[in-house]
Design an enzyme around this catalytic site. Structure first.
Site, mmCIF file in Angstrom:
data_model
loop_
_atom_site.group_PDB
_atom_site.id
_atom_site.type_symbol
_atom_site.label_atom_id
_atom_site.label_comp_id
_atom_site.label_asym_id
_atom_site.label_seq_id
_atom_site.Cartn_x
_atom_site.Cartn_y
_atom_site.Cartn_z
ATOM 1 N N ASP A 12 -53.799 -87.620 -6.164
ATOM 2 C CA ASP A 12 -52.427 -87.393 -5.695
ATOM 3 C C ASP A 12 -52.199 -87.959 -4.293
ATOM 4 O O ASP A 12 -51.400 -87.439 -3.522
ATOM 5 C CB ASP A 12 -52.069 -85.892 -5.688
ATOM 6 C CG ASP A 12 -52.313 -85.251 -7.037
ATOM 7 O OD1 ASP A 12 -51.989 -85.900 -8.043
ATOM 8 O OD2 ASP A 12 -52.838 -84.134 -7.075
ATOM 9 N N ASN A 37 -54.847 -86.901 -18.148
ATOM 10 C CA ASN A 37 -54.986 -85.590 -17.497
ATOM 11 C C ASN A 37 -54.444 -85.534 -16.080
ATOM 12 O O ASN A 37 -54.464 -84.490 -15.454
ATOM 13 C CB ASN A 37 -56.463 -85.173 -17.485
ATOM 14 C CG ASN A 37 -57.375 -86.249 -16.953
ATOM 15 O OD1 ASN A 37 -57.159 -87.420 -17.232
ATOM 16 N ND2 ASN A 37 -58.370 -85.884 -16.197
ATOM 17 N N ALA A 38 -54.022 -86.652 -15.533
ATOM 18 C CA ALA A 38 -53.420 -86.638 -14.198
ATOM 19 C C ALA A 38 -52.254 -87.597 -14.244
ATOM 20 O O ALA A 38 -52.024 -88.249 -15.266
ATOM 21 C CB ALA A 38 -54.438 -87.056 -13.152
ATOM 22 N N HIS A 40 -49.469 -90.453 -12.150
ATOM 23 C CA HIS A 40 -49.009 -91.244 -11.011
ATOM 24 C C HIS A 40 -47.502 -91.134 -10.967
ATOM 25 O O HIS A 40 -46.859 -91.239 -12.006
ATOM 26 C CB HIS A 40 -49.275 -92.726 -11.247
ATOM 27 C CG HIS A 40 -50.687 -93.115 -11.075
ATOM 28 N ND1 HIS A 40 -51.481 -92.641 -10.070
ATOM 29 C CD2 HIS A 40 -51.441 -93.983 -11.760
ATOM 30 C CE1 HIS A 40 -52.660 -93.202 -10.167
ATOM 31 N NE2 HIS A 40 -52.671 -94.008 -11.191
ATOM 32 N N THR A 127 -57.221 -79.208 -16.938
ATOM 33 C CA THR A 127 -55.815 -79.347 -17.317
ATOM 34 C C THR A 127 -55.657 -79.193 -18.833
ATOM 35 O O THR A 127 -54.582 -79.373 -19.366
ATOM 36 C CB THR A 127 -55.263 -80.719 -16.899
ATOM 37 O OG1 THR A 127 -56.078 -81.732 -17.492
ATOM 38 C CG2 THR A 127 -55.267 -80.887 -15.399
HETATM 39 P P1 GDP Z 1 -51.193 -90.528 -7.299
HETATM 40 O O1 GDP Z 1 -51.727 -89.802 -8.480
HETATM 41 O O2 GDP Z 1 -52.263 -90.844 -6.303
HETATM 42 O O3 GDP Z 1 -50.382 -91.715 -7.661
HETATM 43 O O4 GDP Z 1 -50.228 -89.544 -6.526
HETATM 44 P P2 GDP Z 1 -48.909 -88.848 -7.057
HETATM 45 O O5 GDP Z 1 -47.992 -89.872 -7.535
HETATM 46 O O6 GDP Z 1 -49.201 -87.697 -7.940
HETATM 47 O O7 GDP Z 1 -48.399 -88.161 -5.714
HETATM 48 C C1 GDP Z 1 -47.841 -88.837 -4.724
HETATM 49 C C2 GDP Z 1 -46.437 -88.285 -4.492
HETATM 50 O O8 GDP Z 1 -46.019 -88.715 -3.234
HETATM 51 C C3 GDP Z 1 -45.381 -88.811 -5.442
HETATM 52 O O9 GDP Z 1 -44.370 -87.849 -5.607
HETATM 53 C C4 GDP Z 1 -44.858 -90.066 -4.742
HETATM 54 O O10 GDP Z 1 -43.534 -90.428 -5.110
HETATM 55 C C5 GDP Z 1 -44.898 -89.595 -3.330
HETATM 56 N N1 GDP Z 1 -45.154 -90.611 -2.337
HETATM 57 C C6 GDP Z 1 -46.011 -91.675 -2.368
HETATM 58 N N2 GDP Z 1 -46.018 -92.308 -1.179
HETATM 59 C C7 GDP Z 1 -45.164 -91.604 -0.377
HETATM 60 C C8 GDP Z 1 -44.775 -91.728 0.980
HETATM 61 O O11 GDP Z 1 -45.216 -92.580 1.713
HETATM 62 N N3 GDP Z 1 -43.884 -90.793 1.445
HETATM 63 C C9 GDP Z 1 -43.378 -89.787 0.685
HETATM 64 N N4 GDP Z 1 -42.531 -88.923 1.228
HETATM 65 N N5 GDP Z 1 -43.751 -89.630 -0.593
HETATM 66 C C10 GDP Z 1 -44.624 -90.523 -1.112
#
Ligand code: GDP
Length: 426
Positions: A12, A37-38, A40, A127
């Site tokens: 995340d 299970n996870a 993006h 999960t």
């Molecule tokens: P991943 O599994 O590593 O891709 O992470 P996730 O997508 O689950 O979590 C990242 C969250 O942070 C998502 O809701 C993205 O839209 C958000 N996000 C990513 N980069 C940024 C950022 O620079 N600023 C903000 N405010 N949100 C971000």
């Protein structure tokens, strides 16, 4: 050129966004481990999407996406996720699925669920997507490879063996309904028909692409601290989350992976149980959770509230080391703009001793955070495009972290959108 984009901590970290952004200049995007299970989260011109199984290149017409042999392939889920894109006007993506990928079956999900129920309060925070039973079966050599779907005799034999084994557990241990051979076989036939158009020897395809000088992105799921070997065992996932596994899970030479981008979030978050040294609680945590990510820190797949805390440079330096990170992308930095002061965990105190090394999980349970407090910048940094234009205290925070984690921070993400990015040196 092959680049891996991987998580430096629990997942995340915003890998989806960084992958989506870097995918623009890539020819191929590959998932090499894990399953659905996870998730993006990607925000682009089509809207906001949570991808679970599909590679993040699916929004670009010029990209071929690959589900590598290392992935746990839930076929109906795969088809459903493609449909969820095309239903929202995304053009049908180009995707190949490895003929050596293995099938995540409904009984894996059931066994995962039964085991979690049985363990109750002592569970591993699964999960319930069937990932642990899937990888257990793979290594116990009772998994089903995609290519086996096309050999009817082999399939029958396999189904028989699987039913024999699983039914002992289902009947005598879990006291649950048994698997029925004919039902399982017809399920597999439906998978065969659904997946056939996508199947390919993706290892050969990728090796040819490397020879032809194509740009390839390996997209990691979760993060270093969830790796089966190097993470906080047993509160880990059941596949390797490390860039090194990209070679195995995609079927390419280890030396072809030249660039490894570790994604590091400006604060910490985690789902599920396990040691989390810099975790914060109460109002302070609620404030960060509410402001965090894009719309709060809640799991993309499960909707569970995430545990949150301050950045822990001991775990991140370790995460970058086991990933073999050649650079870091520092994300979600904009969220910290409300703070007067920002604590960073820069050492652990374990049984009265201070250390800056990340210990094995059972020792980590005893660690207490030692904080260095940096001044906040107290403003909104979204929209800023050049590093020099960031407030001084914000740059100090970045440069401090960079030094502590021993990895150059090349990208800074200051918002959830595709263009909310600062490339250092540009
Ligand atoms: P991943 O599994 O590593 O891709 O992470 P996730 O997508 O689950 O979590 C990242 C969250 O942070 C998502 O809701 C993205 O839209 C958000 N996000 C990513 N980069 C940024 C950022 O620079 N600023 C903000 N405010 N949100 C971000």
């Amino acid at each position: 050129m092959v680049r891996a984009i991987v998580g430096a901590s629990f997942g995340d970290e915003g890998k989806g966004k960084i992958t989506d952004m870097l995918a623009k200049d890539s020819d191929i995007v590959v998932r090499f481990q894990g399953g659905s299970n996870a998730g993006h989260t990607i925000v682009n011109n089509y809207g906001k999407f949570a991808l679970h199984l599909l590679p993040s290149g699916v929004f670009y017409d010029h990209i071929t996406n690959v589900i590598g042999n290392g992935v746990a392939l839930n076929v109906p889920y795969f088809i459903k996720e493609i449909k969820s894109l095309t239903d929202r006007n995304v053009p049908a993506p180009h995707i190949f699925v490895s003929d050596r990928a293995q099938l995540l079956m409904p009984y894996h999900i059931l066994l995962d669920t039964y085991e979690e129920e049985r363990l109750a309060g002592k569970s591993f925070g699964s999960t319930r997507s069937g990932i642990a039973p899937f990888y257990s079966d793979k290594y116990a050599k009772i998994g089903i490879q995609v290519s086996e779907l096309f050999d009817e005799d082999l399939l029958r034999e396999k189904v028989e063996r699987i039913c024999e084994l699983k039914n002992v557990m289902l009947e005598h241990f879990y006291h649950k309904p048994l698997l029925v051979k004919e039902e399982l076989l017809s399920e597999l036939h439906s998978y065969r028909d659904m997946i056939e158009p996508y199947v390919r020897d993706t290892s050969a395809y990728l090796c040819d692409a490397i020879k032809a000088g194509k740009n390839i992105l390996l997209e990691g799921q979760l993060g270093a601290l969830k790796d089966t070997d190097h993470g906080i065992y047993p509160m880990v996932t059941s596949s390797s989350t490390l860039a090194g596994y990209g070679s195995i899970g995609a079927g390419i030479p280890p030396y072809s992976i030249t660039d490894i981008t570790a994604v590091v979030k400006a604060y910490s978050s985690a789902v599920g149980a396990g040691a989390f040294v810099s975790e914060i609680f109460g109002e302070e945590a609620e404030e960060l959770r509410k402001r965090g990510g894009d719309g709060g820190e809640y799991g993309a797949t499960t909707g569970r509230p995430r545990r949150v805390g301050w950045l822990d440079t001991i775990s991140i330096r370790y995460g970058c080391r086991v990933q073999g990170a050649t650079e870091a992308a520092f994300t979600v930095l904009d969220v910290l703009g409300y703070l007067d002061e920002i604590p960073v965990c820069t050492a652990y105190e374990i049984d009265g001793m201070t250390t800056t090394e990340f210990p094995a999980a059972c020792v980590l349970e005893h660690a207490k955070p030692v904080y260095t407090v940096l001044p906040g910048w107290k403003c909104d940094i979204r929209g800023i495009k050049r590093y020099e234009d960031l407030p001084e205290n914000c740059r100090r925070y970045i440069e401090f972290v960079e030094q502590e984690i021993d990895t150059p921070i090349k990208l800074i993400s200051n918002g959830p959108g595709r263009d909310d990015i600062i490339i250092r040196g540009e």
